[in-house]
Design an enzyme around this catalytic site. Structure first.
Site, short mmCIF file in Angstrom:
data_model
loop_
_atom_site.label_atom_id
_atom_site.label_comp_id
_atom_site.label_asym_id
_atom_site.label_seq_id
_atom_site.Cartn_x
_atom_site.Cartn_y
_atom_site.Cartn_z
N ASN A 151 0.74 -0.97 -0.45
CA ASN A 151 -0.46 0.29 -0.08
C ASN A 151 0.92 1.33 0.25
O ASN A 151 0.10 2.51 0.21
CB ASN A 151 -0.85 -0.13 1.39
CG ASN A 151 -0.13 -0.74 2.44
OD1 ASN A 151 0.73 -1.28 2.36
ND2 ASN A 151 -0.35 0.47 3.08
N SER A 201 -11.26 -5.80 0.85
CA SER A 201 -12.25 -4.51 1.20
C SER A 201 -12.61 -3.59 -0.41
O SER A 201 -12.02 -3.13 -0.87
CB SER A 201 -10.58 -3.13 2.09
OG SER A 201 -11.60 -2.62 2.98
N HIS A 203 -14.38 -0.43 0.15
CA HIS A 203 -13.91 0.74 0.28
C HIS A 203 -12.63 1.18 -0.56
O HIS A 203 -12.03 2.71 -1.36
CB HIS A 203 -13.49 2.15 1.47
CG HIS A 203 -13.02 1.58 2.44
ND1 HIS A 203 -11.50 2.57 1.87
CD2 HIS A 203 -12.17 0.88 3.02
CE1 HIS A 203 -10.17 2.27 2.89
NE2 HIS A 203 -11.03 1.51 3.69
N THR A 239 -25.19 -9.06 12.48
CA THR A 239 -26.46 -8.44 10.96
C THR A 239 -25.25 -8.65 10.07
O THR A 239 -25.18 -7.37 10.29
CB THR A 239 -27.43 -8.47 11.42
OG1 THR A 239 -27.91 -8.65 12.96
CG2 THR A 239 -28.39 -7.97 10.46
N CYS A 340 -2.95 4.77 6.29
CA CYS A 340 -3.62 3.29 7.01
C CYS A 340 -3.21 3.81 8.25
O CYS A 340 -2.96 3.40 8.76
CB CYS A 340 -3.50 2.64 6.19
SG CYS A 340 -4.31 2.29 4.61
N1 PLP Z 1 -4.22 -4.27 3.85
C1 PLP Z 1 -3.78 -3.14 3.09
C2 PLP Z 1 -2.83 -3.99 2.30
C3 PLP Z 1 -4.28 -2.12 2.95
O1 PLP Z 1 -3.96 -0.92 2.29
C4 PLP Z 1 -5.65 -1.71 4.25
C5 PLP Z 1 -6.02 -0.46 4.52
O2 PLP Z 1 -5.31 0.42 4.04
C6 PLP Z 1 -6.15 -2.86 4.94
C7 PLP Z 1 -5.27 -4.29 4.52
C8 PLP Z 1 -6.76 -2.51 5.56
O3 PLP Z 1 -8.62 -2.26 5.15
P1 PLP Z 1 -9.48 -1.70 6.03
O4 PLP Z 1 -8.71 0.34 5.50
O5 PLP Z 1 -10.81 -1.50 4.75
O6 PLP Z 1 -9.55 -2.48 7.25
#
Ligand code: PLP
Length: 398
Positions: A151, A201, A203, A239, A340
């Site tokens: 990321n 994920s 979003h 749910t 993140c």
């Molecule tokens: N794993 C990776 C490689 C990510 O880039 C991210 C979020 O940026 C996640 C996991 C976590 O995802 P979430 O934001 O949906 O919890």
């Protein structure tokens, strides 16, 4: 002022079609999928249809899709759920140093419970060594977890080769892939790639927040980490987020329907961005694959540019936050390193792992593109960097 959103690895704009579908579900089809009346049945149908759709995209069975609340939960479920279910087979786990905190902190938790974890390093391009992976596997290894796309720098791990290697040594070792940054950009077929668990994920793919899923190979043993009313075959009580599930599924279809063309365009934009940004004095792009560094004749864009959407840029002498907020003044949204890892000022494990000069660790920003990004957006971002960088350096350099 036009907004230029180049922070798509943090989150993406929800497709309008997804918003409309979710709005209909919230307003009309709002039943609880566990209810026995028709409203419940309609809600349940959305879940079934999403499972069918997502399983078709991955070429897996519908019953192998488990809905979660986000990528973090998918990662936690994969690691903790598997470690707990397979403890009799061993207590050794393998991952990499450059994983998302959703993996690293779940591993830390498991270490506190008595599991042993080996963390694989990377080379300067952010890629692990298969030789190191091979040497790390022990008789009591039960799980290997490797992210597909990083990321922060967009490096792409040799997932297929890693899967083959792991299974050739011991077919019972469970292979988890965090595909949060790669789903919607890469064709992923877990069964062909020896992947037992795959995290996604909503979003990050122009779907809503608060939803994700985990592919779980039906042959592996896994235990729940959330307990309650027994939804989703008791594996994940609570749910179901019907609107989120339907929205994520629609977003996934929209991306996969046009994948080849969109990804080709993203690579053209990434190539252009790299060429333009590196024309600025003392600006560097981090973690680019060896092929581009050595000007190899490859025509595989992954070998040349890594993932199509993430670009890590270090701007010598300018702190990330300063660059980020300056660009924001002009409506250009980027992130400092990785959004993140919250607002904590800890040095990025990924940037450290690729051996980035300590001085540049604090001067790194991440641009991340999406299907909405245009060449004009890139031109504006570059123009603004050309404008701000010399000005900001005047105050910093003596
Ligand atoms: N794993 C990776 C490689 C990510 O880039 C991210 C979020 O940026 C996640 C996991 C976590 O995802 P979430 O934001 O949906 O919890």
């Amino acid at each position: 002022m036009k907004e230029i959103y180049l922070d798509n690895s943090a989150t993406t704009q929800v497709f309008p079609e997804v918003c409309r579908l979710m709005s209909k579900i919230y307003e009309e089809d709002y039943g609880n999928p566990s209810s026995m009346h028709s409203k419940g049945i309609i809600a349940e149908r959305y879940i079934k249809s999403a499972k069918d759709n997502l399983s078709k995209i991955l070429k897996v069975n519908a019953k192998e899709i488990l809905f979660t609340s986000c990528g973090t939960e998918s990662d936690n479920m994969a690691l903790i759920g598997c470690a707990h279910a397979n403890i009799r087979r061993g207590k050794h786990l393998i991952t990499t140093k450059i994983e998302h905190p959703a993996i690293l902190n779940a591993m830390k938790q498991l270490e506190e419970e008595g599991f042993k974890v080996t963390y694989l390093g990377t080379d300067e391009t952010g890629v692990i060594s298969l030789e190191e992976l091979k040497n790390a596997i022990q008789d009591d290894t039960i799980l290997v977890s490797i992210m597909h796309v990083n990321n922060e720098i967009g490096s792409v791990q040799p997932i297929k080769e890693a899967g083959e290697l792991i299974k050739s040594i011991n077919k019972d070792i469970i292979f988890h892939v965090d595909a949060v940054q790669s789903f919607g950009k890469f064709v992923l077929h877990p069964k062909k790639m020896n992947i037992d668990l795959l995290s996604v994920s909503g979003h990050k793919i122009h779907g809503p927040k608060g939803i994700g899923f985990l592919y779980i190979n039906e042959k592996i043993k896994i235990k729940p980490i959330i307990f309650g009313g027994g939804q989703q075959n008791g594996l994940r009580s609570g749910t179901e987020n019907v609107a989120g599930i339907a929205g994520m599924s629609l977003a996934a279809s929209m991306l996969y329907d046009n994948l080849e063309e969109d990804v080709k365009r993203l690579y053209e934009l990434k190539k252009y961005f790299i060429e333009e940004v590196t024309k600025i004095e003392d600006v560097f792009v981090n973690g680019l694959p060896k092929a581009i560094i050595n000007s190899d004749d490859s025509d595989d864009p992954v070998l040349l540019y890594g993932a199509p959407h993430v670009i890590s840029v270090s701007v010598k002498d300018i702190r990330s936050e300063v660059m980020l907020h300056s660009l924001e003044e002009s409506g250009v949204f980027v992130s400092a390193g990785s959004a993140c890892s919250t607002h904590k000022r800890v040095p990025s494990a990924t940037l450290s792992s690729i051996g980035l000069e300590p001085k540049l660790l604090e001067s790194t920003i991440r641009f991340s593109l999406s299907v909405h990004t245009t060449k004009e957006d890139i031109d504006t971002a570059i123009e603004k960097m050309n404008e701000y960088i010399p000005m900001l350096r005047k105050y910093i350099r003596r």
